[in-house]
Design a protein around this motif. Sequence first.
Motif, PDB file in Angstrom:
ATOM      1  N   LEU A 156       0.812  -1.217   0.000  1.00 25.90           N
ATOM      2  CA  LEU A 156       0.000   0.000   0.000  1.00 25.90           C
ATOM      3  C   LEU A 156       0.847   1.269   0.000  1.00 25.90           C
ATOM      4  O   LEU A 156       0.326   2.347  -0.280  1.00 25.90           O
ATOM      5  N   GLY A 157       2.141   1.123   0.342  1.00 26.28           N
ATOM      6  CA  GLY A 157       3.001   2.307   0.318  1.00 26.28           C
ATOM      7  C   GLY A 157       3.922   2.458   1.509  1.00 26.28           C
ATOM      8  O   GLY A 157       4.769   3.365   1.522  1.00 26.28           O
ATOM      9  N   ALA A 158       3.789   1.614   2.535  1.00 25.35           N
ATOM     10  CA  ALA A 158       4.666   1.728   3.702  1.00 25.35           C
ATOM     11  C   ALA A 158       6.095   1.385   3.319  1.00 25.35           C
ATOM     12  O   ALA A 158       6.349   0.413   2.607  1.00 25.35           O
ATOM     13  N   THR A 159       7.042   2.188   3.795  1.00 26.46           N
ATOM     14  CA  THR A 159       8.452   1.915   3.532  1.00 26.46           C
ATOM     15  C   THR A 159       9.099   1.161   4.687  1.00 26.46           C
ATOM     16  O   THR A 159      10.194   0.620   4.545  1.00 26.46           O
ATOM     17  N   ARG A 160       8.425   1.131   5.834  1.00 25.84           N
ATOM     18  CA  ARG A 160       8.900   0.367   6.983  1.00 25.84           C
ATOM     19  C   ARG A 160       7.698  -0.030   7.819  1.00 25.84           C
ATOM     20  O   ARG A 160       6.739   0.740   7.947  1.00 25.84           O
ATOM     21  N   VAL A 161       7.743  -1.241   8.401  1.00 31.56           N
ATOM     22  CA  VAL A 161       6.641  -1.743   9.222  1.00 31.56           C
ATOM     23  C   VAL A 161       7.185  -2.125  10.593  1.00 31.56           C
ATOM     24  O   VAL A 161       8.204  -2.812  10.700  1.00 31.56           O
ATOM     25  N   ILE A 162       6.507  -1.651  11.649  1.00 31.62           N
ATOM     26  CA  ILE A 162       6.900  -1.985  13.020  1.00 31.62           C
ATOM     27  C   ILE A 162       5.735  -2.685  13.712  1.00 31.62           C
ATOM     28  O   ILE A 162       4.626  -2.146  13.784  1.00 31.62           O
ATOM     29  N   GLU A 163       5.991  -3.889  14.213  1.00 30.17           N
ATOM     30  CA  GLU A 163       4.986  -4.682  14.911  1.00 30.17           C
ATOM     31  C   GLU A 163       5.040  -4.365  16.405  1.00 30.17           C
ATOM     32  O   GLU A 163       6.085  -4.481  17.048  1.00 30.17           O
ATOM     33  N   LEU A 164       3.919  -3.935  16.970  1.00 31.43           N
ATOM     34  CA  LEU A 164       3.879  -3.526  18.370  1.00 31.43           C
ATOM     35  C   LEU A 164       3.796  -4.695  19.343  1.00 31.43           C
ATOM     36  O   LEU A 164       4.028  -4.519  20.544  1.00 31.43           O
ATOM     37  N   ALA A 165       3.441  -5.877  18.841  1.00 29.56           N
ATOM     38  CA  ALA A 165       3.213  -7.004  19.739  1.00 29.56           C
ATOM     39  C   ALA A 165       4.486  -7.793  20.051  1.00 29.56           C
ATOM     40  O   ALA A 165       4.422  -8.830  20.694  1.00 29.56           O
ATOM     41  N   GLY A 166       5.643  -7.309  19.622  1.00 30.21           N
ATOM     42  CA  GLY A 166       6.877  -8.033  19.860  1.00 30.21           C
ATOM     43  C   GLY A 166       7.485  -7.751  21.218  1.00 30.21           C
ATOM     44  O   GLY A 166       6.837  -7.222  22.137  1.00 30.21           O
TER      45      GLY A 166
END
Length: 320
Positions: free
Chosen positions: A176-186
């Motif tokens: 969709l366009g995100a250049t970086r993804v951060i998962e909060l559940a880690g």
Amino acid sequence: MKAAVVTTWGEAPRHTDAAEPVAGRGEEVVEVLASAVSPRVRSQAAGSHYTSTDELPLIPGIDGVGKLANGKLIYFLLPDTNKGAMAERTAVDMRRTVPLPRGADAVKIAALMNPAMASWVALRQRITFRRGQSVLILGATGNAGRAAIQVAKRLGASQIVAVGRGADSMNDLTRLGATRVIELAGDPGEVKRNLAGAGESVDVVVDLVWGEPTRDALHAIIPNRASDEQELTWIQIGSVAGLESPIPSAALRAVNLQIIGSGQGSVPHHRYRREIGVLAKEILKGTFDDSGKAEEVALKDVETAWADTSSTKRLVIVNP
């Protein structure tokens, strides 16, 4: 007529009889074709939204696509009212509508307008957003978050950091366009380090969650800014994680931080209407991709569909 009616706060609306709408001055009665169930609508039905009228019975629904008596299609926004959009017919203030072309996809408009509107108006009216700036979206896995990624991309963001919960739902955020993804559940320590790294030079945070995630993000980002003088604009839009969030006082003094909110009351009416008109055109020409994320539900089945909160799809109530 038939409508989805809430008679007890917090309970699912029931498909039942309701009084016919009566048009007031400047209003017209429209046949409702589609209206989406958003978090904002659910909080309206629970009586917990800050705009709640505290009046029962309540027909939920804050916006939708309707057909005028002359057959023309419109997208409409309703004021704070207990006579909402999830009915066969509703009365709309024509000053809060925008025309749609003949044959416009009512379900697509109903599904995408509200989630996209939040960040679209925020970035175009609440701040002076410039092409090339970087954006961090807090709460990127929901409908509004997915739309915010695409809005930021459409407006020329150079970097788009998508932050949220649910690895499965985050897999396609880069598409969709995100250049970086951060998962909060880690691991909390790793999450904090990732937020600190992503936020060190970000220009704008689009905050769709508030509550504890905002507190944690501020604690991670503020001490690690690459330059204390670089402006950081934090736009509060949604509060799905909590109505309140503690703001560390040092954050307001240590860096160039500006916290603002965005909603219908924060933008002059005529400018808000102009923006939703532009946004509707963007949606119809295919700017936003949310394929497979809308689920049509007939008005008569609203109670069953409403109670099923396991689906990640956006429910769109339709009148066949």
